[in-house]
Structures are given as structure tokens and as C-alpha cells.
Scaffold this motif. Structure first.
Motif: not given
Ligand code: GLU
Length: 307
Positions: A116, A10, A114, A46, A12-14, A206, A188, A192, A247
Motif C-alpha cells: 500500500h 474476488r 500488498a 491472503e 482477497a483480505p489479509t 480493490r 504478495y 496475487v 487495521k
Molecule cells: N490482501 C490485500 C490487502 O489486504 C489485497 C490485495 C488485492 O486485493 O490485490 O491489502
């Protein structure tokens, strides 16, 4: 996957801002690893914190991914429409005696995102766990709490496809994390784990800055009786000066310009060459890359992409 089970991957973009090249790289590796063995590639938006996501954010992401040649299997999942599902899993944790209200406000703000590494995550000291019932009642009069999950003093090891074994003591290195913010937005880490499991995702690809989130993901799945995926945490894409793309730093605008001026095959070719998937730069489509794909070919260090 080599045990005869097809990969379900998958992206999973925010949609809180425009995607940058690092997001595309991540989508590309997730797509290729799934398609290499005839598996599926899912897209999950997301948008937990809907207030922080511009209205057209998700649509722009979908448009750009399609332009680059991505195709998705199944329905596109949007986290903003899954609150009831997260509530059900919060209830399960509550029944297990693992949740508690927390009245501290620090870090709550970003819980839906998420965590980071660059976000300066910290380990919560558990002070609200020690509140008595009457102290909780008293605090509730002036403040709506968030909900945290009580983490165990237990070491969980991830066997990461790219990074190898990575261990973390959940209580000491992750700490009791937020699963629902005081404004009701689910966080998150809960979303997730639940979403990957319920949609049958068995391979999570990811950026490596999320490696430290994987042990808690596994622990949460084990605790909730859910299957957990295997993980591949891949190198980050950095700018020429070594800065990780973000971003927030306008790297989404840079990608927007690249998408306007370069073909999908040129962009995919640059990413494939810079990351080590192909030895010589050539413009190439995602489909053509499927046969070439191998996790072992991906460079171990951060990637700089030049156009
Ligand atoms: N939505 C998360 C992000 O943009 C990614 C999370 C994931 O891939 O588990 O950082």
C-alpha cells in the motif's frame, strides 16, 4: 463484462487483523460488479505470512462477510496452502533467467503484504544483481538471501475501469521486487498474479492505493504466460478527519462495534449512499443493490461513511 464473458471477481483480505469499513466497501463493489452480469465472486484469504495472522483471523472475516450477506462461489482459497504452486512459478522465472538472490534485508519484512502506498515502498537499486558468483557464495555463508525478479525497462499501461489509463516503467518505478522472502514466505506480488490467473479472476476490484501494483501484476502475468485481469481501483474509505482507515489504527474495532449494533442492511445502505450508488440513504441488502450497481456511479474521491 461487455464482451459476453462473465465477470469473475474476488475479495482477497489479509487476515492479519480485523477488517474495517474500507475492506467491506471493497468486498461490496467486487461482489456487485460480479453479480451484476451473473458472474462469480470468489474469496481468497491472503495468509501468506501465517505467523502474522492470528489463528481465528480468517474465520472472523468469513463470519462477518456472511453476516453482511456475502455469498461466495467455489472453494475459499487460502494462500498459506499454495506454496508448491508459487514455487513452480518461481522456477519458471528462474528458467527465464529473471531471478537473483538478494542479501539486503530492508523491505523484505513486508514483502508478503500488498504494498500500500502508505507503507513507504521504495525502488530497489539492484545492487545484488551485480554480485559475482563468488560474492554470492561468500554472502550465502552468513545469510540466507531472498529472491528478487529482474524487471525490464519497459512501460506497462493499465486501463483501469475507474481511474483510466495508468502507466508505469516497471524497472524505474517498481524496481526488482521480492518474490520469495529469505524465510521462504512467498511475496504478495507473485502470489496475487498467480492466484488471480489460476482461479480465473478476470476483474480485480480493490482500493486505489494498490493501483501502482497493477503494472507489475500485468508484466508478471505476461512473462509467465498467464491471463491478466482488468482492474478497478476504487476510492478509499477515510475517517472524518480524512485519515485512511487502517487495521493498525483500530478501525477494525470500530467496525466490530458497528456490526454488533447495526443490521447488515443499514451498513450496506450507508456504504452505498456514501459512495454514490444510491441517491438517498435507505437500508438495503446486497442482493437488492445488484441491479442498481454501475461503476460510473461511484464517487471519484475518498469516501466518508457516517452512522
Ligand atoms: N490482501 C490485500 C490487502 O489486504 C489485497 C490485495 C488485492 O486485493 O490485490 O491489502
Amino acid at each position: 463484462m461487455n464482451d459476453g464473458v462473465k465477470t469473475v471477481g474476488r475479495f482477497a483480505p489479509t487476515p492479519s487483523g480485523k477488517m474495517h469499513l474500507g475492506n467491506i466497501f471493497c468486498a461490496m463493489i467486487a461482489y456487485l460488479s460480479a453479480k451484476k452480469d451473473g458472474g462469480e465472486f470468489l474469496l481468497r484469504i491472503e495468509d501468506l505470512d501465517a505467523a502474522r495472522c492470528p489463528k481465528d483471523g480468517a474465520e472472523n472475516i468469513i463470519r462477518d462477510l456472511k453476516k453482511l450477506g456475502f455469498e461466495f462461489d467455489g472453494e475459499i482459497v487460502r494462500q498459506s496452502s499454495r506454496t508448491d504452486i508459487y514455487a513452480e512459478y518461481e522456477n519458471r522465472l528462474q528458467k527465464l533467467g529473471l531471478t537473483y538472490p538478494c542479501f539486503c534485508s530492508r523491505a523484505e519484512l513486508h514483502a508478503a503484504e500488498a504494498p500500500h502506498l502508505s507503507d513507504g515502498m521504495y525502488v530497489y537499486d539492484g545492487r545484488c544483481l551485480r554480485l559475482t558468483e563468488s560474492q554470492r557464495r561468500e554472502r550465502s555463508k552468513t545469510k540466507t538471501p531472498c529472491v528478487r525478479v529482474k524487471t525490464p525497462d519497459k512501460t506497462v499501461t493499465v486501463q483501469d475501469i475507474v481511474k483510466g489509463a495508468y502507466s508505469q516503467n516497471i524497472a524505474k518505478e517498481c524496481g526488482d521486487f521480492v518474490i520469495r522472502r529469505s524465510d521462504g514466505v512467498y511475496a504478495y506480488r507473485l502470489a496475487v498474479a498467480v492466484d488471480d490467473a489460476l482461479s480465473g479472476v478476470n476483474t480485480v476490484v480493490r482500493g486505489e492505493d494498490l493501483l501502482s501494483s497493477a503494472p507489475a501484476h500485468i508484466w508478471l502475468c505476461e512473462t509467465l504466460g498467464l491471463e491478466f485481469p482488468r482492474f478497478a481501483h476504487i476510492p478509499l474509505v477515510t475517517g472524518k478527519n480524512g485519515r485512511r482507515l487502517s487495521k493498525r489504527d483500530g478501525d477494525g474495532d470500530t467496525l466490530e462495534k458497528i456490526l454488533e449494533h447495526k443490521s447488515a442492511e443499514e451498513i450496506i445502505g450507508r456504504l452505498a449512499f456514501s459512495s454514490g450508488l444510491i441517491d438517498k440513504y435507505e437500508s438495503i441488502s446486497l442482493r437488492e443493490l445488484i441491479d442498481v450497481f454501475d461503476f460510473d456511479k461511484i464517487k471519484k474521491s475518498n469516501i466518508t461513511v457516517e452512522f
